[in-house]
Write an enzyme that holds these catalytic residues in place. Structure first.
Site, PDB file in Angstrom:
ATOM      1  CG  ASN A   1       8.348  35.102 -13.057  1.00 42.41           C
ATOM      2  OD1 ASN A   1       7.532  33.778 -13.901  1.00 42.41           O
ATOM      3  ND2 ASN A   1       8.826  34.700 -12.708  1.00 42.41           N
TER       4      ASN A   1
ATOM      5  CG  ASP B   1       5.789  32.769  -9.800  1.00 41.70           C
ATOM      6  OD1 ASP B   1       6.818  32.192 -10.815  1.00 41.70           O
ATOM      7  OD2 ASP B   1       7.277  33.143  -9.121  1.00 41.70           O
TER       8      ASP B   1
ATOM      9  CD  GLU C   1       8.792  28.861 -11.424  1.00 40.57           C
ATOM     10  OE1 GLU C   1       7.521  28.692 -12.748  1.00 40.57           O
ATOM     11  OE2 GLU C   1       8.612  29.716 -10.927  1.00 40.57           O
TER      12      GLU C   1
END
Length: 289
Positions: free
Chosen positions: A148, A198, A16
């Site tokens: 997010n 996301d 991420e």
């Protein structure tokens, strides 16, 4: 043939928070549960990694050359040269089942970071915080299941955020000096075939690029929320895009995938790249000097 190539077969559980460090010509990204930040020199291919004492939910670049890093319940500052780690904040007031998740440095020089519930099913007990270089934490929003998708328009005057579980992308007018927000609106509500929103990034044309891991796509929305493009990703679970010069880098998710999916896509959890579809918006710097 896919538009994307694998550039680091890192096989992170959850890769991420890719960040483009332009002065050093390197792409950095987090291995959240691996408690690590990885750095790839885009010219030489050299790789460096730094380990942390807790999960690395997200991080950003500092004016000083350091990194501002979200650990499970607090923020630290890390010097990649000396490897000195300094605690910046007290712990946030969060349930023990929550952890800090997606975060980015805003045009205001503050680190914005949200939390997420790790229960299943997820509850709306997360929040969004603004962290200043003197270690002050302000709760900016609550009632979030999985915070997010933080990103800002190129002019710094629009802030974007998503709640992955609620499948919504929202926006505010943003003051790039004070960090103040106004005129909240829902930019988009995503259907199942679009994937739950996301990590995200913005381009100089004003568009918002959001990974939809549950659908294996990257969605591009106009500033008004119109879906302009649905870009198929070569493996299930893209987590966040990052513009880096003439390339777009995208991290991916391995954790929670079945044995069958992993057998079909062994490079899940890796770092991928493609030719950039646009010029990326500027990367924010934490105003620690």
């Amino acid at each position: 043939m896919s538009d994307f190539e694998l550039v680091w077969d890192s096989r992170c559980g959850v890769a991420e928070s890719p960040v483009w460090d332009a002065p050093n010509r390197r792409l950095l990204f987090a291995d959240i549960n691996g408690r690590r930040i990885n750095a790839l020199s885009v010219d030489s291919g050299d790789r460096t990694s730094w380990d942390f004492p807790e999960v690395v939910g997200s991080f950003g670049l500092c004016r000083s050359g350091r990194l501002v890093v979200a650990q499970r319940h607090h923020i630290v500052v890390f010097d990649p040269v000396s490897t000195e780690l300094r605690r910046l904040t007290d712990a946030v007031d969060e349930p023990p089942t929550n952890r800090l998740n997606d975060g980015k440095v805003g045009p205001d020089g503050a680190f914005w970071v949200g939390s997420m519930d790790e229960n299943s099913p997820r509850q709306k007990i997360g929040a969004l915080y603004r962290v200043t270089p003197d270690g002050r934490i302000t709760k900016e929003a609550d009632g979030i299941a999985v915070s997010n998708g933080l990103a800002w328009s190129a002019d710094g005057r629009t802030m974007y955020h998503s709640d992955s579980t609620a499948a919504i992308v929202q926006a505010w007018d943003f003051d790039p000096v004070s960090g103040g927000r106004s005129r909240h609106r829902i930019l988009a509500t995503l259907a199942n075939e679009d994937g739950r929103p996301d990590g995200a990034a913005t381009d100089m044309d004003g568009n918002y690029w959001s990974c939809g891991p549950s659908a294996g796509v990257i969605n591009c929305f106009s500033p008004e929320g119109k879906l302009l493009r649905k870009w198929p990703f070569p493996v299930p679970g893209p987590t966040m895009p990052c513009f880096a010069g003439d390339r777009l880098y995208v991290t991916s998710l391995r954790e929670g995938k079945s044995a069958e999916v992993l057998a079909a896509h062994p490079t899940l959890g890796g770092l991928f790249r493609a030719a950039a579809p646009a010029v990326g918006a500027p990367v924010g710097l934490f105003a620690d000097q």
